[in-house]
Design an enzyme around this catalytic site. Sequence first.
Site, PDB file in Angstrom:
ATOM      1  CG  HIS A 277     -43.103  31.905  41.274  1.00  9.84           C
ATOM      2  ND1 HIS A 277     -43.730  31.789  39.959  1.00  9.84           N
ATOM      3  CD2 HIS A 277     -44.236  31.496  42.097  1.00  9.84           C
ATOM      4  CE1 HIS A 277     -44.808  31.763  40.122  1.00  9.84           C
ATOM      5  NE2 HIS A 277     -45.241  31.371  41.229  1.00  9.84           N
ATOM      6  CB  SER A 278     -45.178  35.224  42.273  1.00  9.44           C
ATOM      7  OG  SER A 278     -46.067  35.746  42.759  1.00  9.44           O
ATOM      8  CE1 TYR A 279     -44.208  41.713  47.447  1.00  3.21           C
ATOM      9  CE2 TYR A 279     -42.165  40.596  48.205  1.00  3.21           C
ATOM     10  CZ  TYR A 279     -43.349  41.680  48.050  1.00  3.21           C
ATOM     11  OH  TYR A 279     -42.932  42.888  48.868  1.00  3.21           O
TER      12      TYR A 279
ATOM     13  N   GLY B 233     -39.530  37.907  42.396  1.00  7.56           N
ATOM     14  CA  GLY B 233     -39.043  38.863  41.375  1.00  7.56           C
ATOM     15  C   GLY B 233     -38.934  40.213  41.755  1.00  7.56           C
TER      16      GLY B 233
END
Length: 416
Positions: A292-294, A296
């Site tokens: 998720h988010s960072y 990735g």
Amino acid sequence: MYFYLSILNLLTVWVMMAQLQQGGPDEKEKTTALKDLLSRIDLDELMKKDEPPLEFPDTLEGFEYIFNEKGQLRHIKTGEPFVFNYREDLHRWNQKRYEALGEIITKYVYELLQKECHLKKVTLPVDATESEPKSFIFMSEDALTNPDKLLVLIHGNGVVRAGQWARRLIINEDLDSGTQIPYIKRAIEEGYGVIVLNPNENYIEVEKTKAQVQLSSDSSDEPAEKRERKDKIQKETKKRRDFYEKYRNPQKEKETMQMYIRDNGSPEEHAIYVWDHFISQSAAENVFFVAHSYGGLAFVELMIQREAEVKNKVTAVALTDSVHNVWHQEVGKTIREWMRENCCNWVSSSEPLDTSVESMLPDCPRVSAGTERHELTSWKSFPSIFKFFSEAVEAKNSSVKPTPTRRSNRIKYEEL
């Protein structure tokens, strides 16, 4: 608070009256001293005088909150959701209270990972000495021995820790939407091993000693004369400040220093370390990531550093509103091609779940997570992601690539 503002107003009037008077050198000197004092008073600090002590309970029960049978945080007596503005006009105090509750939530989720999900806590680095800073991850008992499937979970940046997607969701919504527990339970039910990363646990904070504080102020490369002049000014400033120290905030926060955890000093370092020491050593034929988010971005960095290994071992990757950027991270062509075939990014969008979303970047397919809220993308795309993984295994076994979503009426299957 109003009492201290009145003092400031009185001092201001006093200075103005002194300026109007035609006095001798003594009066001018007093006026100058008052103006100097007034200019150096920190109004923000002065207003904190009426602030309650920054001392909060260390348990949910102490806060008078509990999670009900639906996983919602509710007040024990009133049954109401969490209230941020517990004390009006005291935003800083309310924020500190919220942060204190957040730390309790983190420990509570750790307990759930061990008690409800039956994961074990593993210390990092694996060869850590007794005295050095340490981190940890969570994994199922069969994480390294499961011959079939392994699920790896990576949360985003910020205050969240292992097992969480978003602290705000845990506090204001429920445990299902804000934690990784639904992913873990379903994965175990479907025969996956599980590893839960902890990429934000990069250092520990310790209070600086007086010698360290002094050393940090002396460790400048400035010329000796300039440093001496600065020291003299600082001493004079301190002397003046001592005059009104009693008006300042007594809850002065201590000066701390960060001691970074070896080989785990950033989310990217952490992902590579866990890959080298755990994931790459696992027996699983199919490894899956949810990032998720960072998280990735951390996965993409892992691919850059361990491209051949990742391609050989990872079957599919589900990203949820990932903030990676193939241009800024200088991702090579071969990695971008692999991502197009094996990754899918569920992004925040007003479109229905799994609807294709155009991308300006040549990396992986993007589809709607069915929500416009960034922090909810992992929860809303939860069923689609497991469908995506199942299709990836089937496609691998039949040598056909999977479609990135579960709804064929929205995204056409490739006919290979």
